[in-house]
Scaffold this motif. Sequence first.
Motif, PDB file in Angstrom:
ATOM      1  N   ALA A   2      -9.665 -12.499   0.296  1.00  0.00           N
ATOM      2  CA  ALA A   2      -8.698 -11.521  -0.202  1.00  0.00           C
ATOM      3  C   ALA A   2      -8.850 -11.317  -1.708  1.00  0.00           C
ATOM      4  CB  ALA A   2      -7.274 -11.974   0.134  1.00  0.00           C
ATOM      5  N   TRP A   3      -9.003 -12.393  -2.463  1.00  0.00           N
ATOM      6  CA  TRP A   3      -9.190 -12.258  -3.909  1.00  0.00           C
ATOM      7  C   TRP A   3     -10.521 -11.583  -4.222  1.00  0.00           C
ATOM      8  CZ3 TRP A   3      -5.627 -12.289  -7.447  1.00  0.00           C
ATOM      9  CH2 TRP A   3      -4.413 -12.901  -7.162  1.00  0.00           C
ATOM     10  N   GLY A   4     -11.570 -11.856  -3.432  1.00  0.00           N
ATOM     11  CA  GLY A   4     -12.844 -11.160  -3.612  1.00  0.00           C
ATOM     12  C   GLY A   4     -12.709  -9.671  -3.333  1.00  0.00           C
ATOM     13  N   PHE A   5     -11.892  -9.323  -2.342  1.00  0.00           N
ATOM     14  CA  PHE A   5     -11.622  -7.922  -2.032  1.00  0.00           C
ATOM     15  C   PHE A   5     -10.943  -7.242  -3.216  1.00  0.00           C
ATOM     16  CE2 PHE A   5      -9.076  -4.541  -0.027  1.00  0.00           C
ATOM     17  CZ  PHE A   5     -10.074  -3.868   0.667  1.00  0.00           C
ATOM     18  N   PHE A   6      -9.967  -7.949  -3.830  1.00  0.00           N
ATOM     19  CA  PHE A   6      -9.296  -7.392  -5.006  1.00  0.00           C
ATOM     20  C   PHE A   6     -10.279  -7.211  -6.164  1.00  0.00           C
ATOM     21  CE2 PHE A   6      -7.461  -8.580  -9.162  1.00  0.00           C
ATOM     22  CZ  PHE A   6      -6.858  -7.362  -9.443  1.00  0.00           C
ATOM     23  N   ILE A   7     -11.155  -8.161  -6.375  1.00  0.00           N
ATOM     24  CA  ILE A   7     -12.129  -8.051  -7.470  1.00  0.00           C
ATOM     25  C   ILE A   7     -13.064  -6.859  -7.224  1.00  0.00           C
ATOM     26  CG2 ILE A   7     -14.117  -9.202  -8.538  1.00  0.00           C
ATOM     27  CD1 ILE A   7     -12.499 -11.813  -8.265  1.00  0.00           C
ATOM     28  N   PHE A   8     -13.382  -6.592  -5.961  1.00  0.00           N
ATOM     29  CA  PHE A   8     -14.251  -5.464  -5.632  1.00  0.00           C
ATOM     30  C   PHE A   8     -13.499  -4.133  -5.759  1.00  0.00           C
ATOM     31  CE2 PHE A   8     -16.731  -2.704  -2.790  1.00  0.00           C
ATOM     32  CZ  PHE A   8     -17.989  -2.921  -3.318  1.00  0.00           C
ATOM     33  N   PHE A   9     -12.229  -4.117  -5.360  1.00  0.00           N
ATOM     34  CA  PHE A   9     -11.361  -2.931  -5.460  1.00  0.00           C
ATOM     35  C   PHE A   9     -10.162  -3.285  -6.347  1.00  0.00           C
ATOM     36  CE2 PHE A   9     -13.259  -2.536  -1.171  1.00  0.00           C
ATOM     37  CZ  PHE A   9     -13.930  -1.345  -1.339  1.00  0.00           C
ATOM     38  N   PRO A  10     -10.310  -3.169  -7.669  1.00  0.00           N
ATOM     39  CA  PRO A  10      -9.278  -3.662  -8.601  1.00  0.00           C
ATOM     40  C   PRO A  10      -8.083  -2.720  -8.790  1.00  0.00           C
ATOM     41  CG  PRO A  10     -11.135  -2.808  -9.826  1.00  0.00           C
ATOM     42  CD  PRO A  10     -11.505  -2.707  -8.372  1.00  0.00           C
ATOM     43  N   TYR A  11      -7.361  -2.471  -7.714  1.00  0.00           N
ATOM     44  CA  TYR A  11      -6.189  -1.606  -7.775  1.00  0.00           C
ATOM     45  C   TYR A  11      -4.920  -2.441  -7.755  1.00  0.00           C
ATOM     46  CZ  TYR A  11      -9.548   1.989  -6.513  1.00  0.00           C
ATOM     47  OH  TYR A  11     -10.628   2.829  -6.492  1.00  0.00           O
ATOM     48  N   LEU A  12      -3.886  -1.932  -8.380  1.00  0.00           N
ATOM     49  CA  LEU A  12      -2.612  -2.630  -8.452  1.00  0.00           C
ATOM     50  C   LEU A  12      -2.052  -2.906  -7.059  1.00  0.00           C
ATOM     51  CD1 LEU A  12      -0.313  -3.776 -10.151  1.00  0.00           C
ATOM     52  CD2 LEU A  12       0.690  -1.476 -10.182  1.00  0.00           C
ATOM     53  N   LYS A  13      -2.142  -1.940  -6.164  1.00  0.00           N
ATOM     54  CA  LYS A  13      -1.595  -2.124  -4.815  1.00  0.00           C
ATOM     55  C   LYS A  13      -2.317  -3.251  -4.074  1.00  0.00           C
ATOM     56  CE  LYS A  13      -1.953   2.000  -3.301  1.00  0.00           C
ATOM     57  NZ  LYS A  13      -1.819   3.163  -2.459  1.00  0.00           N
ATOM     58  N   ILE A  14      -3.608  -3.411  -4.302  1.00  0.00           N
ATOM     59  CA  ILE A  14      -4.342  -4.505  -3.658  1.00  0.00           C
ATOM     60  C   ILE A  14      -3.943  -5.838  -4.284  1.00  0.00           C
ATOM     61  CG2 ILE A  14      -6.631  -5.494  -3.250  1.00  0.00           C
ATOM     62  CD1 ILE A  14      -7.629  -2.626  -2.853  1.00  0.00           C
ATOM     63  N   LEU A  15      -3.759  -5.861  -5.600  1.00  0.00           N
ATOM     64  CA  LEU A  15      -3.309  -7.080  -6.267  1.00  0.00           C
ATOM     65  C   LEU A  15      -1.959  -7.534  -5.708  1.00  0.00           C
ATOM     66  CD1 LEU A  15      -3.503  -9.291  -8.418  1.00  0.00           C
ATOM     67  CD2 LEU A  15      -2.465  -7.679 -10.027  1.00  0.00           C
ATOM     68  N   PHE A  17       0.821  -1.209   0.000  1.00  0.00           N
ATOM     69  CA  PHE A  17       0.000   0.000   0.000  1.00  0.00           C
ATOM     70  C   PHE A  17       0.855   1.259   0.000  1.00  0.00           C
ATOM     71  CE2 PHE A  17      -3.555  -2.647   0.512  1.00  0.00           C
ATOM     72  CZ  PHE A  17      -4.698  -1.880   0.294  1.00  0.00           C
ATOM     73  N   VAL A  18       2.051   1.177   0.581  1.00  0.00           N
ATOM     74  CA  VAL A  18       2.925   2.340   0.650  1.00  0.00           C
ATOM     75  C   VAL A  18       3.686   2.551  -0.663  1.00  0.00           C
ATOM     76  CG1 VAL A  18       4.984   3.283   1.789  1.00  0.00           C
ATOM     77  CG2 VAL A  18       3.169   2.230   3.157  1.00  0.00           C
ATOM     78  N   PHE A  19       4.181   1.465  -1.264  1.00  0.00           N
ATOM     79  CA  PHE A  19       5.107   1.593  -2.385  1.00  0.00           C
ATOM     80  C   PHE A  19       4.527   1.325  -3.765  1.00  0.00           C
ATOM     81  CE2 PHE A  19       7.986   0.759   1.221  1.00  0.00           C
ATOM     82  CZ  PHE A  19       8.701   1.942   1.160  1.00  0.00           C
ATOM     83  N   VAL A  20       3.327   0.775  -3.858  1.00  0.00           N
ATOM     84  CA  VAL A  20       2.746   0.456  -5.168  1.00  0.00           C
ATOM     85  C   VAL A  20       1.699   1.509  -5.503  1.00  0.00           C
ATOM     86  CG1 VAL A  20       1.476  -1.284  -6.487  1.00  0.00           C
ATOM     87  CG2 VAL A  20       3.177  -2.011  -4.821  1.00  0.00           C
ATOM     88  N   GLY A  21       1.608   1.848  -6.767  1.00  0.00           N
ATOM     89  CA  GLY A  21       0.698   2.904  -7.216  1.00  0.00           C
ATOM     90  C   GLY A  21      -0.775   2.540  -7.121  1.00  0.00           C
ATOM     91  N   GLN A  22      -1.604   3.541  -7.305  1.00  0.00           N
ATOM     92  CA  GLN A  22      -3.062   3.432  -7.184  1.00  0.00           C
ATOM     93  C   GLN A  22      -3.700   3.149  -8.542  1.00  0.00           C
ATOM     94  OE1 GLN A  22      -4.556   3.509  -4.288  1.00  0.00           O
ATOM     95  NE2 GLN A  22      -6.686   3.792  -4.782  1.00  0.00           N
ATOM     96  N   GLN A  23      -3.029   2.461  -9.417  1.00  0.00           N
ATOM     97  CA  GLN A  23      -3.522   2.207 -10.766  1.00  0.00           C
ATOM     98  C   GLN A  23      -4.716   1.247 -10.743  1.00  0.00           C
ATOM     99  OE1 GLN A  23      -0.545   0.449 -13.228  1.00  0.00           O
ATOM    100  NE2 GLN A  23      -1.880   0.297 -14.996  1.00  0.00           N
ATOM    101  N   VAL A  24      -5.799   1.620 -11.429  1.00  0.00           N
ATOM    102  CA  VAL A  24      -6.979   0.760 -11.553  1.00  0.00           C
ATOM    103  C   VAL A  24      -6.713  -0.223 -12.688  1.00  0.00           C
ATOM    104  CG1 VAL A  24      -9.448   0.688 -12.066  1.00  0.00           C
ATOM    105  CG2 VAL A  24      -8.524   2.581 -10.730  1.00  0.00           C
TER     106      VAL A  24
END
Length: 119
Positions: free
Chosen positions: A95-108, A24-31
């Motif tokens: 966790a994967w469901g969370f990523f699918i709901f919020f598809p940001y690179l930092k979450i991936l 979350f600190v070092f990866v961008g907020q790219q959708v």
Amino acid sequence: MTKNKLISPSLMWLIVIIGAILSFVFVGQQVLFERTVINNIISIIAIIYWLYFFISAWHVHKQALKNADKITKLVNKGIYSHVRHPMYSGDLILAWGFFIFFPYLKILVGVLWMTSVLL
């Protein structure tokens, strides 16, 4: 019974949390993709899956939630007859469901980190 653990569950989750914070600190907020109704449905299914596995695991083996070191026998009934670690399985799906709901690179990156540590 011999204990063949590579790492304690507490240390494992600490590693997961530190990795997630670093992502979350070092990866961008790219959708990565647009969220649709299908994403929402998949995320809801992931939450239901997690709840089912968590409650089923707790119902069958109440000690598993408190301390894994207190487990003295192999449980092979209920949800444990299908999945060896239902809570970890549920956590991964959530966790994967969370990523699918919020598809940001930092979450991936955080979810990939969690998956690699848990596996």
